[in-house]
Design an enzyme around this catalytic site. Structure first.
Site, PDB file in Angstrom:
ATOM      1  N   LYS A  76       0.821  -1.210   0.000  1.00  0.00           N
ATOM      2  CA  LYS A  76       0.000   0.000   0.000  1.00  0.00           C
ATOM      3  C   LYS A  76       0.850   1.253   0.000  1.00  0.00           C
ATOM      4  O   LYS A  76       0.537   2.233  -0.668  1.00  0.00           O
ATOM      5  CB  LYS A  76      -0.958   0.013   1.197  1.00  0.00           C
ATOM      6  N   LYS A  91      -3.952 -10.676  -6.219  1.00  0.00           N
ATOM      7  CA  LYS A  91      -5.248 -11.017  -5.617  1.00  0.00           C
ATOM      8  C   LYS A  91      -6.346 -10.049  -6.083  1.00  0.00           C
ATOM      9  O   LYS A  91      -6.057  -8.897  -6.427  1.00  0.00           O
ATOM     10  CB  LYS A  91      -5.148 -11.023  -4.090  1.00  0.00           C
ATOM     11  N   LYS A 124     -10.860  -4.936  -3.906  1.00  0.00           N
ATOM     12  CA  LYS A 124     -11.930  -3.972  -4.137  1.00  0.00           C
ATOM     13  C   LYS A 124     -11.389  -2.606  -4.514  1.00  0.00           C
ATOM     14  O   LYS A 124     -12.125  -1.765  -5.038  1.00  0.00           O
ATOM     15  CB  LYS A 124     -12.873  -3.892  -2.930  1.00  0.00           C
TER      16      LYS A 124
END
Ligand code: TYM
Length: 334
Positions: A114, A196, A199
């Site tokens: 992130k 992966k 969202k």
């Protein structure tokens, strides 16, 4: 109810829930709800570690609650609540932050991923996110935490922090066990099947949303990236096909081998169409119930209010114990 073992798990309302969230987590929560005393939380405090539009965050928080219930999580049997309604989460997170080593947080894969996306001006919340997650779990004396594969490392930190606190002060926290499903723990992106499904992916074709229409799902599965081998096999060399096979098998209950057998010599077209239909059929009841619940906001408000009251009671009790052990003078009012 009191003698049942405890489960805690949560989802961030940072985007609309995907098929990954459903197969890796929600579906298993449903299967576990009869045997455990379950706390299922919508972790809005976690969501603000990345920028959020306030009105969208509010809307998504409610959507996630509706999707929990639409997935089959019974609000009568389980405690469903919103993290920011139970202030003990943030309070215990502070105490745990003071026990967490910088090096431990630095090693977290999710933080590395992130932070590399965000680039400059990283906020401290993103870094200390795993201590907050540990607080969520430890507050309720959780025995089991059902999550997808990507949360395994965070859970190990929660276990380490529980043991560290217990050694430093005295036995206080349960050391929780992860519950990671054998199949479906890592549903991959439809566009880059070595990553992966997430969202927060910028490419809308990469994920299937629980709240999208059947036509949208059909179109995304049709566009799913595969390979040039042209034969349906369950193999690491064919990550796109492997991912679709996983979904197909979970939704129909048919074994992977038997599916592979059926599509021998067929190419990918029919296989993709049938996979899409299996997903659509599997999600149909969830989608119908979701739409119904979203038009009953008063009902949802009652659920999250009752849930927060129940969670608050258990969480306060634990926090009082912790504050006392670390040496804070107990306050003389409630
Ligand atoms: P979050 O919101 O990213 O995801 C919610 C759950 O869905 C699982 N999941 C997946 N499973 C399989 N395949 C995928 N592609 C996939 N993507 C997501 C996640 O593993 C998770 O179980 N930090 C957590 C939220 C959290 C939490 C907690 C979880 C906060 N406190 C305490 C458990 C206990 C998170 O970001 O999940």
């Amino acid at each position: 109810m009191e003698s049942k073992k405890v489960i805690f798990s949560g989802t961030q309302p940072s985007g609309k829930l995907t098929l990954g969230n459903y197969l890796g987590a929600l579906k298993n929560w449903v299967d576990l709800q009869d045997d455990y005393n379950c706390y299922y939380c919508i972790v809005d405090l976690h969501a603000i570690t990345v920028p959020q539009e306030p009105k969208d965050l509010r809307a998504r928080t409610l959507e996630v609650l509706a999707q929990y219930i639409a997935s089959g999580i019974d609000p009568e049997k389980n405690t469903l609540f919103i993290q920011s309604h139970v202030t003990a989460h943030a309070e215990l997170a502070w105490v745990l932050n003071c026990l967490t080593y910088m090096g431990e947080l630095n090693r977290m894969t999710q933080y590395k991923e992130k932070s590399s996306k965000v680039g400059a001006n990283l906020n401290a919340g993103l870094f200390t996110y795993p201590s907050l997650m540990a607080a969520d779990i430890l507050l309720y004396g959780s025995d089991l935490v059902p999550v997808g594969e990507d949360q395994k490392q965070h859970l190990e930190l929660a276990r380490d922090l529980a043991a560290r606190f217990n050694t430093k002060y005295s036995e206080t926290f349960k050391v929780p066990e992860p519950y990671i499903p054998k199949v479906g723990a890592r549903i991959m992106s439809l566009q880059e099947p070595t990553k992966k499904m997430s969202k927060s992916d910028d490419n809308k074709n990469a994920f299937i949303l629980l709240s999208e229409t059947a036509d949208e799902t059909r179109s995304k599965v049709r566009k799913a990236v595969t390979d040039s081998i042209g034969e349906v096999n369950y193999s690491d060399d064919q990550p796109g096909i492997k991912n679709l096979l996983t979904m197909y098998s979970i939704f129909t209950g048919e074994s992977i081998e038997s599916i592979v057998d059926r599509y021998k010599g067929e190419g990918y077209g029919k296989f993709k169409e049938d996979t899409a239909e299996a997903i659509i059929e599997g999600l149909r009841p969830l989608r119908e119930k979701y739409n119904y619940l979203m038009s009953n906001k008063d009902y949802l408000e009652n659920i999250y209010t009752d849930g927060a009251k129940k969670a608050e009671y258990a969480a306060r009790k634990m926090l009082r114990k912790v504050y006392k052990k670390v040496g804070f003078i107990p306050r003389k009012f409630d």
